[in-house]
Structure formats: C-alpha cells, structure tokens
Design a protein around this motif. Structure first.
Motif, PDB file in Angstrom:
ATOM      1  N   ILE A  14      59.452  71.278 -32.665  1.00  0.00           N
ATOM      2  CA  ILE A  14      58.902  70.888 -33.963  1.00  0.00           C
ATOM      3  C   ILE A  14      57.535  70.258 -33.719  1.00  0.00           C
ATOM      4  O   ILE A  14      57.397  69.316 -32.935  1.00  0.00           O
ATOM      5  CB  ILE A  14      59.831  69.900 -34.692  1.00  0.00           C
ATOM      6  CG1 ILE A  14      61.202  70.552 -34.933  1.00  0.00           C
ATOM      7  CG2 ILE A  14      59.205  69.460 -36.018  1.00  0.00           C
ATOM      8  CD1 ILE A  14      62.243  69.606 -35.493  1.00  0.00           C
ATOM      9  N   ASN A  56      53.923  68.616 -35.284  1.00  0.00           N
ATOM     10  CA  ASN A  56      53.292  67.981 -36.444  1.00  0.00           C
ATOM     11  C   ASN A  56      52.013  67.260 -36.027  1.00  0.00           C
ATOM     12  O   ASN A  56      51.471  67.518 -34.961  1.00  0.00           O
ATOM     13  CB  ASN A  56      54.272  67.042 -37.165  1.00  0.00           C
ATOM     14  CG  ASN A  56      54.689  65.841 -36.333  1.00  0.00           C
ATOM     15  OD1 ASN A  56      54.066  65.500 -35.322  1.00  0.00           O
ATOM     16  ND2 ASN A  56      55.767  65.178 -36.747  1.00  0.00           N
ATOM     17  N   ASN A  67      50.242  68.595 -40.531  1.00  0.00           N
ATOM     18  CA  ASN A  67      51.489  67.840 -40.391  1.00  0.00           C
ATOM     19  C   ASN A  67      52.696  68.610 -40.922  1.00  0.00           C
ATOM     20  O   ASN A  67      53.516  68.085 -41.662  1.00  0.00           O
ATOM     21  CB  ASN A  67      51.365  66.491 -41.120  1.00  0.00           C
ATOM     22  CG  ASN A  67      52.376  65.473 -40.627  1.00  0.00           C
ATOM     23  OD1 ASN A  67      52.734  65.452 -39.452  1.00  0.00           O
ATOM     24  ND2 ASN A  67      52.846  64.628 -41.526  1.00  0.00           N
ATOM     25  N   ASN A 103      55.403  69.986 -39.451  1.00  0.00           N
ATOM     26  CA  ASN A 103      56.737  69.937 -38.842  1.00  0.00           C
ATOM     27  C   ASN A 103      57.302  71.352 -38.693  1.00  0.00           C
ATOM     28  O   ASN A 103      58.466  71.618 -39.017  1.00  0.00           O
ATOM     29  CB  ASN A 103      57.686  69.046 -39.654  1.00  0.00           C
ATOM     30  CG  ASN A 103      57.290  67.581 -39.574  1.00  0.00           C
ATOM     31  OD1 ASN A 103      57.297  66.983 -38.508  1.00  0.00           O
ATOM     32  ND2 ASN A 103      56.917  67.015 -40.715  1.00  0.00           N
ATOM     33  N   ARG A 151      56.956  66.780 -31.957  1.00  0.00           N
ATOM     34  CA  ARG A 151      57.869  65.773 -32.515  1.00  0.00           C
ATOM     35  C   ARG A 151      59.220  65.790 -31.807  1.00  0.00           C
ATOM     36  O   ARG A 151      59.811  64.759 -31.542  1.00  0.00           O
ATOM     37  CB  ARG A 151      58.089  66.035 -34.014  1.00  0.00           C
ATOM     38  CG  ARG A 151      58.772  64.885 -34.745  1.00  0.00           C
ATOM     39  CD  ARG A 151      59.248  65.286 -36.118  1.00  0.00           C
ATOM     40  NE  ARG A 151      60.616  65.820 -36.078  1.00  0.00           N
ATOM     41  CZ  ARG A 151      61.225  66.385 -37.117  1.00  0.00           C
ATOM     42  NH1 ARG A 151      60.576  66.532 -38.265  1.00  0.00           N
ATOM     43  NH2 ARG A 151      62.455  66.833 -37.003  1.00  0.00           N
TER      44      ARG A 151
END
Length: 318
Positions: free
Chosen positions: A279, A281, A252, A254, A286
């Motif tokens: 991005i 994640n 996770n 990002n 995202r």
C-alpha cells in the motif's frame, strides 16, 4: 514530511529513454507542479526541458527546467532512471556492479542537498539498486521505493485480458519477486471480476488450458528481451508505471502496487528489496501486503530472493 506548501516537485535523474518518456507522460497527465531534469549530459537535459516546455500549451501547466542536485532539497520525489542500460543478451543482474558505483555518487550528491523526500528507483537491477539507495541514503525504508514488478504485473494483466477478451483493468493478478528471470506469477490470487482465473480452466466449453497460462507468464517474464531485440530498450510502459506510482504517492491514494520494498520478516524473507504488493501513499510504503501464497509460490519467491542475495553479496559485503 513533504508538506512544504509550494506545490509538488519531482526531480528526474537521468534523461535517457526511460527518464525522458517518464517526463513526457508526467507532463501529459498533469500530476506535478514542478519537474526538474538532471543528467550528466547537461545539454540533453536542457534540450528535453525546452522540448517539454514547448508542449505546455497542449498539456498541463507546470514549471519545467534542467537543474542540478541542489534542486533536490525541496523535492517531494527524486526518481532515478540513470545508469547503464540492459543490452541484447544481457540480464538485469549483469548490471549490478557498474550501476551500484554510479548510484553511490548520485545518492550521495542528492542527500548532500538536504533532500528529505521519497526516492523512486527505476534503474536495473531495480531490486538491488533500491536496496543500495536505501543503504546509501540512510532514509527510512518506507521512503525508498523501487519500481519492482509494476511493469511485469501490467504486462501480465494485459496478456491475460487479451487471452480472456476482458478489459485488462478488470484483471487482478500479480507478478512478484525479482524484476527479472526469477519472478513468479501468483495464480492463487489471480481473478477477473472476483472469479479466480484458474476456475476458467474448469469450463468444458472452452479450449483454455494451464499450458496457455504458463505461456502467458513466460511471455511476461521474457518481454524485455523481445523488446530489446527489436528496438534496443523498453521505456514507454515503465514510464507510465512510474507516473502511476508518482500519482499514488503525491495524491495520497493508498493504492496497492507491486513495488520493490524492504522485507523485514514478511513472506519469511528479511533484509531484501523485492517486488511484492504494498500500500503506497504520501509517506511512501504504508504497509506490505502479505498474501497467503501456496507452497509452490512461496518456494519460488524464496528462490527469487536467494538469487538476488547471492548476486548482491559481492557488492554489499558485511
């Protein structure tokens, strides 16, 4: 989604050069708890699983086995590296029809297992096969990710670091577009430690030139051809890139990576998988980062998208 409480499982479909290199890098970096290997040649997958398990005392504890598509049901990630390879003198786009047919069967079998995780696609032509995986799986676009230009970007940063005598990890520069002949360097957003790379050309006490930078990009774009000519295939660097992407998802992070993802109006492009910074994640994509490209870069990106659309049109007829 992806919160099963059982640890993390990655299923690798295809144990050829890329798949086996990825599994080896995954073992060394200790990113997952379970690794499943699937291949049409079951004996090859079994041999790889045995070989990897024998290295466990020197690596990271995890469970590794040769499995089948039923193992995808509880997977967090399914990474597809299967398909026909690019041969000498062959472009990635030459592989469209045969690999799309292969993918239709693979993705159908994976989805039939009840899989509800994230796909990573590494097989070429990766942009078109990522689009195919999204269409065949009917998963949300954020959960189907192609390796895109992560490898091209890594090559770009390495060669720029070499040219400027700087650690490549401190070079921030992107290759965007098709993972192939129409990709483009984003010079307008390339920097070393915050200083724009193009500003180095203004230093009168050096011999650096735009021609040198153009040559670096050409070497990046054509790198696969040179490697294939020498050793038949490329697999180490893309395997490490896939581990980087795997880690960004499962941890996770990002992280910003130049992956192939579906554009829906960004960069004035629509209904196309293509390499852009995004991005990444635990939920997949995202957000697509929409950089302000200069006019020449925008035109090159649009050209790259048009080449992909024309190439895939016969396969994905309305």
């Amino acid at each position: 989604m992806i919160e099963r409480g059982k640890g993390t499982r990655v299923v690798i479909v295809g144990t050829g050069f890329v798949g086996s290199s990825y599994s080896y890098a995954l073992l060394n970096q200790g990113v997952v708890d379970e690794m499943v290997l699937i291949d049409l040649n079951k004996a090859k997958a079994e041999g790889d699983a045995m070989d990897l398990n024998h290295g466990m005392p020197f690596g990271s504890p995890m469970k590794i086995w040769a499995g089948d598509y039923s193992d995808c049901k509880d997977a967090d990630l399914v990474v597809i590296t299967a398909g026909a390879n690019q041969g000498p003198g062959e472009t990635r786009l030459d592989l469209i029809e045969k690999n799309t047919k292969i993918f239709k069967g693979i993705v159908s079998d994976i989805m039939a297992s009840g899989f509800d995780g994230i796909f990573i696609v590494a097989t070429n032509p990766v942009d078109i096969l990522s689009y195919a995986t999204w269409k065949f799986s009917r998963l949300p676009m954020e959960r189907v990710i192609g390796s895109g230009t992560i490898l091209d970007t890594a090559r770009f940063r390495f060669l720029l670091g070499q040219y400027f005598d700087v650690d490549s990890r401190n070079v921030h520069a992107y290759i965007m577009g098709e993972h192939g002949d129409t990709e483009l360097p984003v010079w307008s957003h390339a920097d070393i430690g915050g200083r724009p790379i193009l500003s180095y050309l203004e230093d009168h006490n050096t011999n650096r030139s735009m021609k040198d930078l153009d040559d670096i990009f050409i070497n990046v774009r054509d790198a696969a051809y040179h490697i294939i000519e020498r050793k038949g295939a490329t697999y180490y660097a893309i395997a490490m890139g896939l581990v980087r992407l795997t880690r960004a998802i499962l941890r996770n992070e990002n992280s910003v990576l130049t992956v192939s993802t579906l554009l829906q109006g960004q960069y004035n492009l629509d209904d196309i998988y293509i390499g852009v910074p995004a991005i990444v994640n635990r939920n997949g994509i995202r957000e697509v980062l929409e950089l302000k490209l200069d006019d020449a870069e925008q035109k090159k990106l649009e050209h790259s998208a048009n080449v992909l659309k024309q190439a895939m049109a016969p396969v994905f007829k309305a």
